[in-house]
Structure formats: C-alpha cells, structure tokens
Write a protein that holds these residues in place. Structure first.
Motif, mmCIF file in Angstrom:
data_model
loop_
_atom_site.group_PDB
_atom_site.id
_atom_site.type_symbol
_atom_site.label_atom_id
_atom_site.label_comp_id
_atom_site.label_asym_id
_atom_site.label_seq_id
_atom_site.Cartn_x
_atom_site.Cartn_y
_atom_site.Cartn_z
ATOM 1 N N PRO A 51 0.822 -1.227 0.000
ATOM 2 C CA PRO A 51 0.000 0.000 0.000
ATOM 3 C C PRO A 51 0.853 1.274 0.000
ATOM 4 C CG PRO A 51 -0.855 -1.570 1.586
ATOM 5 C CD PRO A 51 0.470 -2.099 1.143
ATOM 6 N N CYS A 52 2.034 1.215 0.622
ATOM 7 C CA CYS A 52 2.894 2.403 0.697
ATOM 8 C C CYS A 52 3.455 2.769 -0.669
ATOM 9 C CB CYS A 52 4.032 2.167 1.689
ATOM 10 S SG CYS A 52 3.493 1.905 3.392
ATOM 11 N N TRP A 53 4.047 1.778 -1.385
ATOM 12 C CA TRP A 53 4.627 2.139 -2.683
ATOM 13 C C TRP A 53 3.562 2.368 -3.744
ATOM 14 C CZ3 TRP A 53 3.678 -1.173 -6.675
ATOM 15 C CH2 TRP A 53 3.569 -2.552 -6.436
ATOM 16 N N VAL A 54 2.416 1.691 -3.616
ATOM 17 C CA VAL A 54 1.323 1.958 -4.557
ATOM 18 C C VAL A 54 0.790 3.376 -4.363
ATOM 19 C CG1 VAL A 54 -1.059 1.371 -5.146
ATOM 20 C CG2 VAL A 54 0.641 -0.447 -4.879
ATOM 21 N N ALA A 55 0.617 3.783 -3.097
ATOM 22 C CA ALA A 55 0.117 5.134 -2.818
ATOM 23 C C ALA A 55 1.085 6.193 -3.331
ATOM 24 C CB ALA A 55 -0.099 5.306 -1.316
ATOM 25 N N HIS A 56 2.389 5.985 -3.132
ATOM 26 C CA HIS A 56 3.373 6.951 -3.624
ATOM 27 C C HIS A 56 3.378 7.012 -5.151
ATOM 28 C CE1 HIS A 56 4.981 7.025 0.484
ATOM 29 N NE2 HIS A 56 5.659 8.098 0.123
ATOM 30 N N ALA A 57 3.192 5.860 -5.790
ATOM 31 C CA ALA A 57 3.154 5.850 -7.251
ATOM 32 C C ALA A 57 1.930 6.606 -7.779
ATOM 33 C CB ALA A 57 3.139 4.412 -7.760
ATOM 34 N N VAL A 58 0.784 6.362 -7.151
ATOM 35 C CA VAL A 58 -0.445 7.053 -7.578
ATOM 36 C C VAL A 58 -0.313 8.560 -7.376
ATOM 37 C CG1 VAL A 58 -2.893 7.346 -7.077
ATOM 38 C CG2 VAL A 58 -1.917 5.046 -7.190
ATOM 39 N N LEU A 59 0.200 8.950 -6.213
ATOM 40 C CA LEU A 59 0.368 10.389 -5.943
ATOM 41 C C LEU A 59 1.434 11.002 -6.840
ATOM 42 C CD1 LEU A 59 0.192 10.274 -2.042
ATOM 43 C CD2 LEU A 59 -1.523 11.247 -3.588
ATOM 44 N N GLY A 60 2.443 10.221 -7.199
ATOM 45 C CA GLY A 60 3.460 10.722 -8.112
ATOM 46 C C GLY A 60 2.914 10.998 -9.489
ATOM 47 N N VAL A 61 1.914 10.215 -9.895
ATOM 48 C CA VAL A 61 1.296 10.396 -11.213
ATOM 49 C C VAL A 61 0.241 11.498 -11.177
ATOM 50 C CG1 VAL A 61 -0.170 9.304 -12.950
ATOM 51 C CG2 VAL A 61 1.757 8.045 -11.959
ATOM 52 N N THR A 62 -0.524 11.549 -10.087
ATOM 53 C CA THR A 62 -1.683 12.442 -10.060
ATOM 54 C C THR A 62 -1.449 13.784 -9.367
ATOM 55 O OG1 THR A 62 -2.483 11.416 -8.017
ATOM 56 C CG2 THR A 62 -3.260 10.469 -10.100
ATOM 57 N N VAL A 63 -0.443 13.860 -8.465
ATOM 58 C CA VAL A 63 -0.267 15.083 -7.676
ATOM 59 C C VAL A 63 1.035 15.790 -8.014
ATOM 60 C CG1 VAL A 63 -0.113 16.051 -5.349
ATOM 61 C CG2 VAL A 63 -1.681 14.156 -5.809
ATOM 62 N N HIS A 64 2.146 15.155 -7.721
ATOM 63 C CA HIS A 64 3.449 15.807 -7.952
ATOM 64 C C HIS A 64 4.517 14.735 -8.085
ATOM 65 C CE1 HIS A 64 7.024 18.305 -7.205
ATOM 66 N NE2 HIS A 64 6.265 19.340 -7.563
ATOM 67 N N TRP A 65 5.487 14.969 -8.941
ATOM 68 C CA TRP A 65 6.534 13.983 -9.187
ATOM 69 C C TRP A 65 7.363 13.668 -7.936
ATOM 70 C CZ3 TRP A 65 11.469 15.207 -7.981
ATOM 71 C CH2 TRP A 65 11.795 16.569 -7.862
ATOM 72 N N ALA A 66 7.404 14.580 -6.965
ATOM 73 C CA ALA A 66 8.220 14.376 -5.765
ATOM 74 C C ALA A 66 7.775 13.152 -4.972
ATOM 75 C CB ALA A 66 8.179 15.618 -4.882
ATOM 76 N N TRP A 67 6.528 12.735 -5.137
ATOM 77 C CA TRP A 67 6.061 11.544 -4.429
ATOM 78 C C TRP A 67 6.811 10.288 -4.868
ATOM 79 C CZ3 TRP A 67 3.160 11.300 -0.206
ATOM 80 C CH2 TRP A 67 2.389 12.422 0.131
ATOM 81 N N TRP A 68 7.414 10.317 -6.058
ATOM 82 C CA TRP A 68 8.173 9.154 -6.531
ATOM 83 C C TRP A 68 9.417 8.907 -5.675
ATOM 84 C CZ3 TRP A 68 6.348 5.582 -9.632
ATOM 85 C CH2 TRP A 68 5.319 5.921 -10.520
ATOM 86 N N ILE A 69 9.889 9.934 -4.992
ATOM 87 C CA ILE A 69 11.058 9.764 -4.124
ATOM 88 C C ILE A 69 10.754 8.764 -3.013
ATOM 89 C CG2 ILE A 69 12.628 10.937 -2.530
ATOM 90 C CD1 ILE A 69 12.174 13.492 -4.171
ATOM 91 N N GLY A 70 9.547 8.838 -2.476
ATOM 92 C CA GLY A 70 9.151 7.902 -1.430
ATOM 93 C C GLY A 70 8.788 6.532 -1.964
ATOM 94 N N PHE A 71 8.521 6.437 -3.266
ATOM 95 C CA PHE A 71 8.162 5.146 -3.869
ATOM 96 C C PHE A 71 9.310 4.152 -3.796
ATOM 97 C CE2 PHE A 71 8.711 2.561 -7.687
ATOM 98 C CZ PHE A 71 7.546 1.801 -7.699
ATOM 99 N N ALA A 72 10.521 4.616 -4.118
ATOM 100 C CA ALA A 72 11.661 3.714 -4.273
ATOM 101 C C ALA A 72 11.973 2.886 -3.028
ATOM 102 C CB ALA A 72 12.895 4.500 -4.719
ATOM 103 N N PRO A 73 12.130 3.493 -1.832
ATOM 104 C CA PRO A 73 12.509 2.661 -0.669
ATOM 105 C C PRO A 73 11.474 1.606 -0.315
ATOM 106 C CG PRO A 73 11.990 4.915 0.014
ATOM 107 C CD PRO A 73 12.084 4.923 -1.471
ATOM 108 N N PHE A 74 10.188 1.940 -0.395
ATOM 109 C CA PHE A 74 9.156 0.958 -0.077
ATOM 110 C C PHE A 74 9.137 -0.172 -1.099
ATOM 111 C CE2 PHE A 74 7.255 4.708 2.119
ATOM 112 C CZ PHE A 74 7.231 4.172 3.393
ATOM 113 N N PHE A 75 9.276 0.165 -2.381
ATOM 114 C CA PHE A 75 9.236 -0.842 -3.442
ATOM 115 C C PHE A 75 10.456 -1.757 -3.359
ATOM 116 C CE2 PHE A 75 9.911 -2.247 -7.881
ATOM 117 C CZ PHE A 75 8.696 -2.885 -8.077
#
Length: 325
Positions: free
Chosen positions: A123-147
């Motif tokens: 749920p953590c990396w999925v949420a960061h990916a969704v927010l990275g696509v829909t809100v702001h690219w900076a959310w992708w930074i949090g995607f990597a460690p969880f994934f």
C-alpha cells in the motif's frame, strides 16, 4: 553403517552456556511467527466449529501419537505441521493439499514474512506511485525505498532448485555464501578431540536455505540462545544464538555437525529435521532469516577440501571436498 546412538554427542564445553528446549521449527520465535500461530489457532477454532467434514476427513488420514480428540490439539491438517514437525510425531496419509506452497520458489517457512511485509509495504509504494502520477513527481522519491524493501523481502526467501553433484564421496556446500575459514578447532566430542571446520558467511543477498552436505542421518538437534554478534565476528561461533544438527554420514558412519549461527541481522533460525531423520545430499533441512553463518564440522583427517577462504559457494551445488578412502 550409520550409527544410531545419541550418546555419541554429549554437550560440548565449547557450546554456548546452555541449550534450550526446542518447541517449534523456529525455536527463537519472532513476531511474524506469533501472528502465524494466532491465525492458526483461529483457523483451527473455525474448522472445529463450522467445518466438521474437514475435521473428520483429516482425522481419518492422521497418523501419530497426538490425540486429535483433545480440544487443545495444535494439529488438524498438514498446515499445522509447518512449525511443529520437529516436535510432533503426527503425519497424514495421502497427498498434501497445501503442498503447492512449497513449489512457489520461496521458502515455505518464510512465506509468513513475505505475506506480512507485502501487506505492509505494497500500500505504501502503490500510494506513492499514484500520488506521483496524479499530484506531484516528488512523491516518486518515497516510492523507491518501499518498493525496493518489498522486492528485497521476497527475494531474500527465494528457494531455487539445485542440481546436486552425484557421487557418494562428495561433500557439497550446506549453504550459499563466502567461505570465511577452513581450519582445525577443538571439539572434545569428536574423534581425537579435534574437528575440521568449514565456515560460510551468508550475506543478506545470499539464498538462506541450508542443505545436507551428503547423505546422513540426524542424531541430535540442539538449540542455544545467545548473542547477535556480526556473523563474521571471531567469537560468534561460541557466543551467538545457534542451532546444532549432529548426525552421522551415510557413507562411513563418521560423526558430523552442522551449525546454524545467527548474525547481527539474522535472528531467526529455522530447522525442521529431527532425530532419526535421514537426509539426502543437497536436501533442505532449514534456513536462517537474514544475514548469518553456517559451519560444517568433520573429523580431522576424514576429508580433503577443494575450497579455500574467500571463495564463493552455492548450497547443494558447490563441492567443498571429498571423503578420504
């Protein structure tokens, strides 16, 4: 001929202070194991309450010395043997309906960690990916460690098939990793009071399944609570938490010892073999969860080694040496 006497393996003075009773295949416990045990108790309650046909069907197939009529029985079907096989005489006739869990390419006794960590991390990396696509690219930074953490957990418990070299005189590696030592050590309960020790360090990136180095029979299994020093520390073989599998080689009846040793990160030793079990060369008998060390001890002068310190080895595949005639 394989010897049967457990008296050949008294408590060694080089062992950690005192052995502890083995109540499960993972004697050191753990919070994920605790969750699995609670779920198992809940599942057994539901089966007894609502699935009488299932209970009757597996009672009819049941073999062993635990009374299935006891309300506190911890074994209803094969799923309950996951942690209890080393301490239970129960087995079941016929195929295991849950045997497919052992064919997933992952260690069956590590599936609990895979499921729990995936439920927490996905749920953590999925949420960061969704927010990275829909809100702001900076959310992708949090995607990597969880994934990456999620992928690492799954990869850690991988359990690949190995083509075991043939030859009853061969000694194959009991673990994946790097050989950190090949030396003679004091071992009073071995012939001559000395043993040839091959130590293998398993990093967090190694496959952590332990395998029998040759055909053997298990005589004694002992668990020693202890410290969690780095598995490369000089004192870890005597001071760290560890589990010993003592047995006899099928080829010549010589006593052997396999030691599963915890490390600074590895704190959960798993062993499902029990006294009286026969193991084939390369057969799985346990695992250590996260970085650790595995030692193989043989009588001095009984074998010729082919490996040296610093070499990489693969469990059930790399030939460590061979028995002398």
């Amino acid at each position: 001929m394989i010897q049967d006497s457990m008296a050949s393996f008294p408590d060694s003075p080089l062992a950690p202070p005192a052995s502890a009773p083995i109540g499960t295949a993972q004697p050191g416990g753990g919070w994920v194991m605790g969750l699995e045990e609670r779920w198992g108790a809940c599942r057994r309650w539901m089966i007894r309450a609502f699935f009488k046909d299932h209970l009757a069907r597996f009672n009819a197939r049941r073999l062993g010395n635990e009374d299935p009529k006891q309300p506190d029985s911890r074994i209803i079907d094969q799923r309950d043997l996951k942690f209890l096989r080393p301490v239970s005489g129960v087995s079941f006739e016929g195929p295991d309906p849950w045997g497919w869990r052992g064919r997933l390419g992952l260690a069956r006794l590590g599936l609990g960690e895979v499921v729990v960590f995936s439920l927490l991390l996905t749920p953590c990396w999925v949420a960061h990916a969704v927010l990275g696509v829909t809100v702001h690219w900076a959310w992708w930074i949090g995607f990597a460690p969880f994934f990456i953490w999620n992928l690492f957990t799954i990869a850690f418990f991988r359990d690949p098939e190995r083509l075991v070299p043939t030859g009853d005189n061969l000694i194959v590696s009991p673990a994946d990793g790097v050989v950190t030592g090949t030396e003679e050590v004091d071992m009073p309960d071995f012939p001559g009071g000395r043993a040839l020790r091959v130590s293998i360090f398993l990093s967090v990136f190694s496959v952590h399944i332990n395998r029998a180095p040759f055909a053997m029979k298990t005589a004694v299994v002992r668990y020693y609570p202890g410290l969690f020093l780095d598995a490369r520390h000089a004192d870890c073989a005597e001071r760290n938490e560890q589990l010993w599998v003592d047995g006899f080689a099928a080829k010549n009846g010589l006593p052997i010892r396999l030691k599963q040793i915890s490390g600074a990160i590895a704190r959960r030793i798993v062993c499902w073999t029990k006294p009286g079990d026969g193991l084939n060369a390369g057969e799985r008998f346990g695992l250590i969860k996260f970085g650790s060390r595995t030692d193989l001890l043989l009588p001095v002068g009984s074998a010729t080694l082919r490996v040296k310190k610093g070499e990489g080895v693969w469990g059930g595949k790399t030939v460590l040496g061979e028995w002398k005639a």
